[in-house]
Design a protein around this motif. Structure first.
Motif, PDB file in Angstrom:
ATOM      1  N   GLU A 100       0.929  -0.912   0.239  1.00 53.30           N
ATOM      2  CA  GLU A 100       0.212  -0.169   0.213  1.00 53.30           C
ATOM      3  C   GLU A 100       1.348   0.721  -0.271  1.00 53.30           C
ATOM      4  O   GLU A 100       2.230   1.115   0.782  1.00 53.30           O
ATOM      5  CB  GLU A 100      -0.349   0.095   1.138  1.00 53.30           C
ATOM      6  CG  GLU A 100      -2.191  -0.143   0.928  1.00 53.30           C
ATOM      7  CD  GLU A 100      -3.239  -0.117   2.492  1.00 53.30           C
ATOM      8  OE1 GLU A 100      -3.296   1.132   2.902  1.00 53.30           O
ATOM      9  OE2 GLU A 100      -3.353  -0.976   2.429  1.00 53.30           O
ATOM     10  N   LYS A 104      -1.226   6.242   2.065  1.00 52.15           N
ATOM     11  CA  LYS A 104      -2.692   5.675   2.678  1.00 52.15           C
ATOM     12  C   LYS A 104      -2.155   5.153   4.385  1.00 52.15           C
ATOM     13  O   LYS A 104      -3.284   5.190   4.548  1.00 52.15           O
ATOM     14  CB  LYS A 104      -3.309   4.783   1.842  1.00 52.15           C
ATOM     15  CG  LYS A 104      -3.387   4.954  -0.102  1.00 52.15           C
ATOM     16  CD  LYS A 104      -4.553   3.875  -0.126  1.00 52.15           C
ATOM     17  CE  LYS A 104      -4.696   4.080  -2.011  1.00 52.15           C
ATOM     18  NZ  LYS A 104      -5.641   3.047  -2.526  1.00 52.15           N
ATOM     19  N   LYS A 105      -1.447   5.000   4.455  1.00 47.90           N
ATOM     20  CA  LYS A 105      -0.493   4.080   5.684  1.00 47.90           C
ATOM     21  C   LYS A 105      -1.554   5.179   6.693  1.00 47.90           C
ATOM     22  O   LYS A 105      -1.469   4.620   7.745  1.00 47.90           O
ATOM     23  CB  LYS A 105       0.494   3.081   5.918  1.00 47.90           C
ATOM     24  CG  LYS A 105       0.187   1.849   5.351  1.00 47.90           C
ATOM     25  CD  LYS A 105       1.843   1.197   5.603  1.00 47.90           C
ATOM     26  CE  LYS A 105       1.765   0.027   4.599  1.00 47.90           C
ATOM     27  NZ  LYS A 105       3.487  -0.387   4.502  1.00 47.90           N
ATOM     28  N   GLN A 111     -10.748   7.806   2.231  1.00 46.90           N
ATOM     29  CA  GLN A 111     -11.443   6.924   1.713  1.00 46.90           C
ATOM     30  C   GLN A 111     -12.625   6.569   1.648  1.00 46.90           C
ATOM     31  O   GLN A 111     -13.742   7.420   2.197  1.00 46.90           O
ATOM     32  CB  GLN A 111     -10.629   5.771   2.540  1.00 46.90           C
ATOM     33  CG  GLN A 111      -8.827   6.010   2.378  1.00 46.90           C
ATOM     34  CD  GLN A 111      -8.326   4.260   2.676  1.00 46.90           C
ATOM     35  OE1 GLN A 111      -9.641   3.286   3.454  1.00 46.90           O
ATOM     36  NE2 GLN A 111      -7.448   3.799   2.685  1.00 46.90           N
TER      37      GLN A 111
END
Length: 111
Positions: A100, A104-105, A111
């Motif tokens: 990923e 995003k982490k 989202q």
């Protein structure tokens, strides 16, 4: 043509595994064939070529050809190994990449 036995093979080839000697003998036979085609007396040619310096010349020329062959084979093997290592390094690098994206982490995008 001479009826006496020519000892050149024994002078150049020491065993069935002596590939350098076999190449040297092949060089000698090629020269002898060319000499005969050019009208040179076979007995004179043979007498000249059986001299130690001529025998040594054939061995040195054969060793040079063997070395060229071995160097080419080694170069090919080095190239093959480098290509294989490059592929393996690329696979390791790809496997090591995160699945990923980092953003995003970190929760930076909703989202």
């Amino acid at each position: 043509m001479s009826k006496t036995y020519n000892q050149m093979h024994e002078k150049l080839v020491k065993s069935k595994q002596d590939f350098t000697g076999m190449i040297a003998y092949s060089i000698y036979k090629t020269e002898k064939r060319d000499a005969i085609k050019n009208g040179i007396n076979v007995d004179e040619f043979t007498r000249l070529k059986l001299r130690p310096n001529e025998v040594k010349k054939y061995k040195i020329e054969a060793e040079g050809l063997v070395n060229l062959f071995l160097q080419a084979a080694a170069d090919d093997e080095i190239k093959r190994i480098k290509e294989q290592l490059t592929k393996e390094i690329n696979q390791i690098t790809i496997k090591g990449l995160p699945k990923e994206p980092w953003y995003k982490k970190a929760g930076l995008l909703a989202q």
